[in-house]
Design a protein around this motif. Sequence first.
Motif, PDB file in Angstrom:
ATOM      1  N   VAL A  91       1.118  -1.154   0.048  1.00  0.00           N
ATOM      2  CA  VAL A  91      -0.537   0.198   0.095  1.00  0.00           C
ATOM      3  C   VAL A  91       1.353   1.146   0.565  1.00  0.00           C
ATOM      4  O   VAL A  91       0.345   2.610  -0.365  1.00  0.00           O
ATOM      5  N   PHE A  92       2.026   1.403   1.425  1.00  0.00           N
ATOM      6  CA  PHE A  92       2.609   2.808   0.776  1.00  0.00           C
ATOM      7  C   PHE A  92       3.402   2.327  -0.431  1.00  0.00           C
ATOM      8  O   PHE A  92       3.958   3.653  -0.926  1.00  0.00           O
ATOM      9  N   ALA A  93       3.592   1.377  -0.903  1.00  0.00           N
ATOM     10  CA  ALA A  93       4.600   1.891  -2.082  1.00  0.00           C
ATOM     11  C   ALA A  93       4.080   1.981  -3.472  1.00  0.00           C
ATOM     12  O   ALA A  93       4.171   2.800  -4.348  1.00  0.00           O
ATOM     13  N   MET A  94       2.444   2.397  -3.519  1.00  0.00           N
ATOM     14  CA  MET A  94       1.541   2.516  -4.367  1.00  0.00           C
ATOM     15  C   MET A  94       0.887   3.827  -3.852  1.00  0.00           C
ATOM     16  O   MET A  94       0.357   4.336  -5.166  1.00  0.00           O
ATOM     17  N   SER A  95       1.239   3.887  -2.734  1.00  0.00           N
ATOM     18  CA  SER A  95       0.083   5.534  -2.267  1.00  0.00           C
ATOM     19  C   SER A  95       0.908   6.914  -3.085  1.00  0.00           C
ATOM     20  O   SER A  95       2.798   6.866  -2.939  1.00  0.00           O
ATOM     21  N   GLY A  96      -0.116   7.831  -3.420  1.00  0.00           N
ATOM     22  CA  GLY A  96       1.075   8.517  -3.872  1.00  0.00           C
ATOM     23  C   GLY A  96       1.304   9.979  -3.230  1.00  0.00           C
ATOM     24  O   GLY A  96       1.921  10.938  -2.722  1.00  0.00           O
TER      25      GLY A  96
END
Length: 81
Positions: free
Chosen positions: A25-30
């Motif tokens: 989730v953090f990797a894909m979060s903007g």
Amino acid sequence: MKKIQRILALAGVVLLVAMYGSTLVFAMSGSPDAQDWLMASLYCTIVVPVFLYGYNLIYRYLKNRNQNDTQNQEKKGDHHD
């Protein structure tokens, strides 16, 4: 004791899955803080299992050492009779 071990193992699996999920989730979060959260999540994903493994090794070693000490004391007591 086996029931406690199973519960702790299940809790560990849930924790690892949650860490992997949060990393994704953090990797894909903007968001601007996403990279910091990603690094923290990756760190925990690596460090927590290593600490758990180390704890398990130490626990086994101490448990075996205590059992060996108890057996040696019983043998010494038998020879003095």
